[in-house]
Design a protein around this motif. Structure first.
Motif, PDB file in Angstrom:
ATOM      1  N   LEU A 221      43.550  44.175  36.524  1.00  0.00           N
ATOM      2  CA  LEU A 221      42.871  44.620  37.748  1.00  0.00           C
ATOM      3  C   LEU A 221      42.931  43.536  38.817  1.00  0.00           C
ATOM      4  O   LEU A 221      43.213  43.803  39.995  1.00  0.00           O
ATOM      5  CB  LEU A 221      41.412  44.961  37.438  1.00  0.00           C
ATOM      6  N   LEU A 222      42.669  42.312  38.419  1.00  0.00           N
ATOM      7  CA  LEU A 222      42.679  41.204  39.380  1.00  0.00           C
ATOM      8  C   LEU A 222      44.086  40.921  39.882  1.00  0.00           C
ATOM      9  O   LEU A 222      44.298  40.652  41.071  1.00  0.00           O
ATOM     10  CB  LEU A 222      42.077  39.960  38.731  1.00  0.00           C
ATOM     11  N   ALA A 223      45.070  40.991  38.973  1.00  0.00           N
ATOM     12  CA  ALA A 223      46.454  40.714  39.371  1.00  0.00           C
ATOM     13  C   ALA A 223      46.976  41.751  40.351  1.00  0.00           C
ATOM     14  O   ALA A 223      47.804  41.433  41.214  1.00  0.00           O
ATOM     15  CB  ALA A 223      47.350  40.664  38.129  1.00  0.00           C
ATOM     16  N   ALA A 224      46.495  42.975  40.222  1.00  0.00           N
ATOM     17  CA  ALA A 224      46.925  44.041  41.147  1.00  0.00           C
ATOM     18  C   ALA A 224      46.209  43.943  42.481  1.00  0.00           C
ATOM     19  O   ALA A 224      46.521  44.699  43.405  1.00  0.00           O
ATOM     20  CB  ALA A 224      46.672  45.407  40.515  1.00  0.00           C
ATOM     21  N   ASP A 225      45.222  43.017  42.583  1.00  0.00           N
ATOM     22  CA  ASP A 225      44.449  42.835  43.823  1.00  0.00           C
ATOM     23  C   ASP A 225      43.706  44.119  44.172  1.00  0.00           C
ATOM     24  O   ASP A 225      43.791  44.643  45.281  1.00  0.00           O
ATOM     25  CB  ASP A 225      45.368  42.413  44.973  1.00  0.00           C
ATOM     26  N   PHE A 226      42.943  44.630  43.185  1.00  0.00           N
ATOM     27  CA  PHE A 226      42.146  45.837  43.404  1.00  0.00           C
ATOM     28  C   PHE A 226      41.306  45.704  44.663  1.00  0.00           C
ATOM     29  O   PHE A 226      40.735  44.641  44.941  1.00  0.00           O
ATOM     30  CB  PHE A 226      41.261  46.100  42.180  1.00  0.00           C
ATOM     31  N   ALA A 227      41.219  46.790  45.434  1.00  0.00           N
ATOM     32  CA  ALA A 227      40.620  46.733  46.769  1.00  0.00           C
ATOM     33  C   ALA A 227      39.106  46.542  46.753  1.00  0.00           C
ATOM     34  O   ALA A 227      38.525  46.133  47.761  1.00  0.00           O
ATOM     35  CB  ALA A 227      40.964  48.015  47.533  1.00  0.00           C
ATOM     36  N   GLY A 228      38.444  46.835  45.630  1.00  0.00           N
ATOM     37  CA  GLY A 228      36.994  46.721  45.578  1.00  0.00           C
ATOM     38  C   GLY A 228      36.548  45.636  44.620  1.00  0.00           C
ATOM     39  O   GLY A 228      37.359  44.926  44.028  1.00  0.00           O
ATOM     40  N   PRO A 229      35.244  45.504  44.430  1.00  0.00           N
ATOM     41  CA  PRO A 229      34.730  44.495  43.489  1.00  0.00           C
ATOM     42  C   PRO A 229      34.991  44.886  42.044  1.00  0.00           C
ATOM     43  O   PRO A 229      35.018  46.065  41.689  1.00  0.00           O
ATOM     44  CB  PRO A 229      33.224  44.478  43.782  1.00  0.00           C
ATOM     45  N   VAL A 230      35.213  43.887  41.202  1.00  0.00           N
ATOM     46  CA  VAL A 230      35.429  44.068  39.765  1.00  0.00           C
ATOM     47  C   VAL A 230      34.324  43.310  39.035  1.00  0.00           C
ATOM     48  O   VAL A 230      34.082  42.132  39.312  1.00  0.00           O
ATOM     49  CB  VAL A 230      36.814  43.551  39.335  1.00  0.00           C
ATOM     50  N   TYR A 231      33.657  43.993  38.096  1.00  0.00           N
ATOM     51  CA  TYR A 231      32.517  43.408  37.398  1.00  0.00           C
ATOM     52  C   TYR A 231      32.800  43.317  35.899  1.00  0.00           C
ATOM     53  O   TYR A 231      32.796  44.337  35.196  1.00  0.00           O
ATOM     54  CB  TYR A 231      31.263  44.262  37.601  1.00  0.00           C
ATOM     55  N   PRO A 232      33.049  42.117  35.359  1.00  0.00           N
ATOM     56  CA  PRO A 232      33.117  41.990  33.900  1.00  0.00           C
ATOM     57  C   PRO A 232      31.715  42.160  33.307  1.00  0.00           C
ATOM     58  O   PRO A 232      30.719  41.706  33.893  1.00  0.00           O
ATOM     59  CB  PRO A 232      33.631  40.564  33.679  1.00  0.00           C
ATOM     60  N   VAL A 233      31.653  42.819  32.152  1.00  0.00           N
ATOM     61  CA  VAL A 233      30.375  43.000  31.465  1.00  0.00           C
ATOM     62  C   VAL A 233      30.517  42.455  30.049  1.00  0.00           C
ATOM     63  O   VAL A 233      31.385  42.911  29.285  1.00  0.00           O
ATOM     64  CB  VAL A 233      29.951  44.481  31.433  1.00  0.00           C
ATOM     65  N   HIS A 234      29.686  41.457  29.718  1.00  0.00           N
ATOM     66  CA  HIS A 234      29.699  40.874  28.379  1.00  0.00           C
ATOM     67  C   HIS A 234      28.288  40.402  28.065  1.00  0.00           C
ATOM     68  O   HIS A 234      27.615  39.837  28.924  1.00  0.00           O
ATOM     69  CB  HIS A 234      30.688  39.705  28.305  1.00  0.00           C
ATOM     70  N   ARG A 235      27.855  40.616  26.855  1.00  0.00           N
ATOM     71  CA  ARG A 235      26.462  40.323  26.504  1.00  0.00           C
ATOM     72  C   ARG A 235      26.126  38.836  26.636  1.00  0.00           C
ATOM     73  O   ARG A 235      25.016  38.471  27.013  1.00  0.00           O
ATOM     74  CB  ARG A 235      26.176  40.775  25.072  1.00  0.00           C
TER      75      ARG A 235
END
Length: 927
Positions: A221-235
């Motif tokens: 997702l980051l490499a494709a330069d997604f146009a919106g925010p990306v949120y990793p979720v990990h406990r």
């Protein structure tokens, strides 16, 4: 006595904005849910429903509204999560007529809830013998009047005493069916659009391990330069791949449109509930451990889908590769594949997650682009049919590619593909070797040659079916970048005699019309190629340019000249350019992305010709009229329904309530109703269907009825079809008497179907008593003393024997097959197939499709026969098959086609109450 809850009325539905809801009958336990729903309504909504203020419902009213008998009083509710958001009800006021009213929570008005509830309530009303709805509406309640008027049913209204009384005839019409299909299309397309164009994405399970599934999706997702925010979720992790992480989806401080789930299977359900609480609109489940692992995994998968849909979410997967959208405004790569092709005009659906990475890599290597990509994995929710709905309207998609391992709802697929293929080509690879990773459903179809049947039904729908992925990409690069050919004439320009001859041979094998190749010699350059192609294009429908210089030459100049002439000629041009494959930079229109007019290149001329042949056949299909339903005199569907119900009898009927809804049929899957190995007979198939996972009730074997020949003849007569009478005889003298009654000349034949299949069991042209007696004795010597014989008047000769059959397939519904009755044709299973009902065009294609069809058209010494009369018979049979799902099998054998008439000599049938509605029948519902 408490009313029995009709579970088969339950359905998951897609709303007009792409969200989902659950529709079900109301229950007494819904009392508190109803009170809560009512408390959220505006004063205006309450006033429109009850014609006055009503601050709350009394306990007596709540009891009345939630306690119904599901026959004379019915109420359906729509729920999202645990809350009721709408209710619709009818109360029978006289025989065949009921009063209808509905109420939608204000926050959910405008989402199409009322329209879909009305569809489902109308279906329940028809099931209970109600044919009309009446509704009293205040003139100011324009929303309710619009819902009733726009349903597509025949509607009347009159104004009296300050109220508009509207009456709806619930008989389905072409308009109502078109309205339903149109709403389904918009809703399903919108639901996929929400998945492919998210404003934000959460990756749940994105851990610190660089090789982990979650982190792989996150990095892509980051490499494709997604146009919106990306949120990793990990406990536990505070950051993943340099991006701030959150302990849960609900802890994210911004909105989340799409969530990618990469957690262990046993933790997915909990995460889905978190996503529902957060207001996530779509899920991609890349996790494995679901339906592909067996019954326990399938139960977990069903629970995943149930919860997601209940809260308005669509699901891609589980066990999938993910989704991608190359739109520069989105730049979404929510997949496990690091390589995503560039921007293009091709939409790509892959059912296989394992193959997805390799497929995308191959597309990228060819220099082809894609508009969007979806890997559905187990296809628990989102399927290829959903993507067809989306790509049909997507302005960025010109060609649709499908890699299918099974067909979830084959009849719906055929309906959609037939419509979409008129505008956009659909190219499908259909494998049939495995069910792993796909929903497990019914056993095989009863059709004897399933793959042949499937190809025929794809052809009817205009789908370009290819044998493998290489062919699929070969065809796609031609369709995406060149115009359709107007015919089969092919011009060849080459600098290699040997390769030109290979291309000519390939054209001949593919039923194309190659013109003598223009051989330019090994040293030809740009000018020679340009002049030859320019002079050739006006005389042909497509051209193949073969450029294979013995030593490196001026390839760029030749490519530029081919592009120039091709664009000026306006006809498709393909190339074998230095043996290279794909959309070569030298042959592109445009710099980074190959545009329309780019010339596709193939490694060998045979591959180019093969791709062109597929496209020529598709173009020919598009030019043909789509046809329209045919109305004939002498058709009495009402009488036919009554006869079938009388023959089956209510004591053997399997009520619709005991079968699974067509959602279960849509999950048919081993691996698709017409693709798995054929079962031996209808009994075996019925038993397999009864045991299919998800079926609510079983099909009792006594529910089947084999009517007599006289009863079958009576049924056919309802559709204007006549069976020539035959009399079973048990002595030579009875045979003579029968011949006298029927009229000379006669035939004497074996009456039992098994014996009739044997050669030499018919004696023709018997014109007198002595001939009948001799034939009787001869047949008994051949077949044995116990053989049952029949006498029938002889059809005027010459006549060609044919066979017409109908099979009610669990996946496709009614399928009509046609073949010639000659022994060789039977042995080779030389048959053609089409879905019922048939247009005249369908019937004509059925007649022309068998390899032995030339015998009907005056070839090989046979006189021309009454083909038009045969086509009319096929259309009438198709109408019968479409009207009567209770006709599990119908065999017209033989049907003799003479020079002036068509005669049905034998007719046998199997009747059975269907265990569930036909796939793609009834109101809108998800699988």
């Amino acid at each position: 006595m408490e009313a029995q809850y009709p579970a088969h009325w339950e359905a998951d539905v897609v709303l007009s904005d792409g969200g989902t809801a659950h529709v079900r009958p109301i229950r007494p336990a819904d009392a508190d849910r109803l009170r809560s729903f009512y408390s959220r309504l505006s004063e205006e909504s309450i006033y429109f429903r009850f014609f006055g203020p009503r601050p709350r419902l009394s306990d007596r009213e709540v009891t009345r509204f939630t306690n119904v008998d599901y026959v004379d009083r019915v109420a359906l509710i729509a729920t999202i999560g645990t809350e009721m958001v709408a209710v619709i009800r009818y109360d029978r006021i006289e025989d065949g007529e009921a009063e209808v009213a509905f109420l939608v929570e204000d926050a959910h008005q405008g989402r199409g809830v009322a329209s879909v509830l009305l569809e489902h309530l109308a279906e329940t009303a028809r099931e209970n013998g109600i044919t009309r709805f009446v509704a009293d509406v205040l003139p100011a309640n324009q929303k309710m009047m619009a819902v009733l008027k726009q349903a597509g049913y025949t509607a009347r209204s009159r104004f009296a005493d300050g109220v508009v009384r509207m009456t709806l005839d619930l008989t389905p019409t072409e308009t109502s069916q078109a309205v339903t299909a149109s709403r389904e299309h918009r809703a399903e397309a919108r639901s996929i659009e929400r998945l492919l164009t998210p404003g934000s994405v959460a990756v749940v399970g994105a851990g610190r391990d660089p090789g982990g599934v979650g982190q792989t999706v996150l990095r892509n997702l980051l490499a494709a330069d997604f146009a919106g925010p990306v949120y990793p979720v990990h406990r536990q992790a505070r950051a993943v791949a340099g991006v701030r992480a959150y302990p849960s989806v609900t802890a994210i401080d911004g909105e989340v449109d799409l969530a990618v789930l990469a957690v262990p299977a046993d933790g997915v359900i909990e995460v889905v509930k978190e996503c529902a609480e957060k207001g996530v609109r779509g899920l991609i489940v890349v996790s494995s451990g679901f339906g592909e692992t067996g019954p326990q995994g399938r139960a977990r998968q069903d629970e995943l889908v149930r919860i997601a849909r209940a809260y308005g979410l669509r699901v891609v997967g589980p066990n999938c590769l993910g989704i991608a959208n190359t739109d520069p405004a989105v730049r979404l790569n929510a997949t496990l594949a690091a390589t995503i092709p560039g921007r293009g005009r091709v939409g790509f659906f892959s059912q296989s997650g394992a193959l997805g990475t390799a497929l995308l890599q191959r597309v990228a290597e060819r220099g082809m682009g894609i508009s969007s990509f979806v890997s559905a994995g187990n296809r628990a929710d989102v399927s290829g049919n959903d993507l067809l709905q989306y790509w049909e309207e997507d302005p960025d998609t010109d060609v649709i590619l499908l890699y299918l391992e099974s067909l979830g709802n084959p009849r719906k697929f055929a309906r959609l593909a037939r419509r979409i293929s008129r505008r956009k080509p659909v190219v499908a690879v259909k494998s049939g070797g495995t069910t792993q990773g796909v929903p497990i459903g019914h056993a095989a179809s009863v059709l004897g040659l399933p793959d042949t049947a499937l190809s025929a039904l794809f052809e009817q729908a205009g789908v370009i079916r290819v044998d493998d992925l290489i062919q699929q990409f070969d065809v796609a690069q031609l369709l995406a970048h060149q115009p359709l050919p107007a015919g089969p004439r092919v011009g060849l320009v080459s600098n290699s005699d040997a390769l030109a001859l290979l291309a000519v041979d390939a054209c001949a094998r593919a039923d194309l019309d190659p013109r003598p190749p223009v051989n330019l010699g090994p040293h030809a350059g740009a000018a020679e190629f340009g002049q030859a192609l320019a002079s050739l294009l006006p005389e042909v429908d497509a051209a193949v340019a073969i450029y294979m210089p013995p030593i490196p030459g001026r390839a760029g100049e030749v490519a530029a000249e081919l592009l120039r002439v091709s664009r000026e000629g306006g006809k498709p041009v393909l190339a074998t350019f230095e043996g290279r494959l794909g959309m070569l930079p030298e042959l592109r229109v445009g710099a980074d992305v190959p545009g329309h007019g780019s010339i596709p290149s193939y490694a060998a001329p045979e591959e180019a010709v093969r791709a062109l042949a597929h496209v020529v056949r598709y173009a020919r299909w598009r030019e043909r009229s789509a046809g329209a339903p045919v109305e004939f005199d002498g058709v009495d569907g009402t009488a036919a329904h009554a006869l079938v119900e009388r023959l089956l009898g209510t004591d053997t009927a399997v009520a619709a309530a005991t079968g699974a809804p067509d959602a279960v049929v849509a999950d048919a899957g081993a691996p698709g109703a017409l693709v798995a190995d054929a079962v031996a007979d209808a009994d075996a198939d019925a038993e397999a269907e009864a045991e299919a996972p998800g079926a609510v009730g079983a099909v009792p074997q006594h529910a089947e009825r084999v009517p007599s020949e006289a009863e079958v003849a009576e049924l056919l007569a309802c559709y204007g079809l006549t069976v020539w009478p035959a009399e079973v005889v048990s002595s030579p003298e009875q045979a003579v008497d029968a011949a006298e009654r029927l009229g000379w000349p006669v035939v004497l034949k074996a009456a039992e179907p098994e014996a009739a299949q044997r050669a030499g069991t018919v004696r023709l042209g018997l014109s007198g008593p002595d001939g009948v007696r001799d034939a009787y004795a001869d047949l008994h010597r051949q077949l044995g003393a116990e053989a049952v014989l029949a006498v029938q008047r002889m059809v005027p000769q010459p006549a060609v024997p044919t066979v017409v059959r109908v099979v009610e397939d669990p996946g496709f519904g009614a399928v009509v097959s046609f073949g010639l009755g000659e022994v060789t044709a039977r042995l080779l299973r030389d048959e053609a197939y089409r879905l019922a009902p048939l247009t005249r065009e369908d019937a004509a294609e059925l007649v022309e499709s068998p390899r032995a069809a030339p015998l009907l058209f005056g070839q090989y010494g046979y006189p021309p026969v009454a083909v038009e009369a045969l086509e009319e018979l096929l259309v009438r049979v198709g109408r019968l098959a479409d009207d009567l799902p209770e006709v599990a099998r119908l065999d017209l054998d033989p049907v003799l086609v003479g020079q002036s008439e068509v005669v049905v000599l034998g007719a046998r049938a199997v009747l059975r109450h269907p265990a569930w509605p036909r796939p793609d029948g009834g109101p809108r519902r998800l699988r």
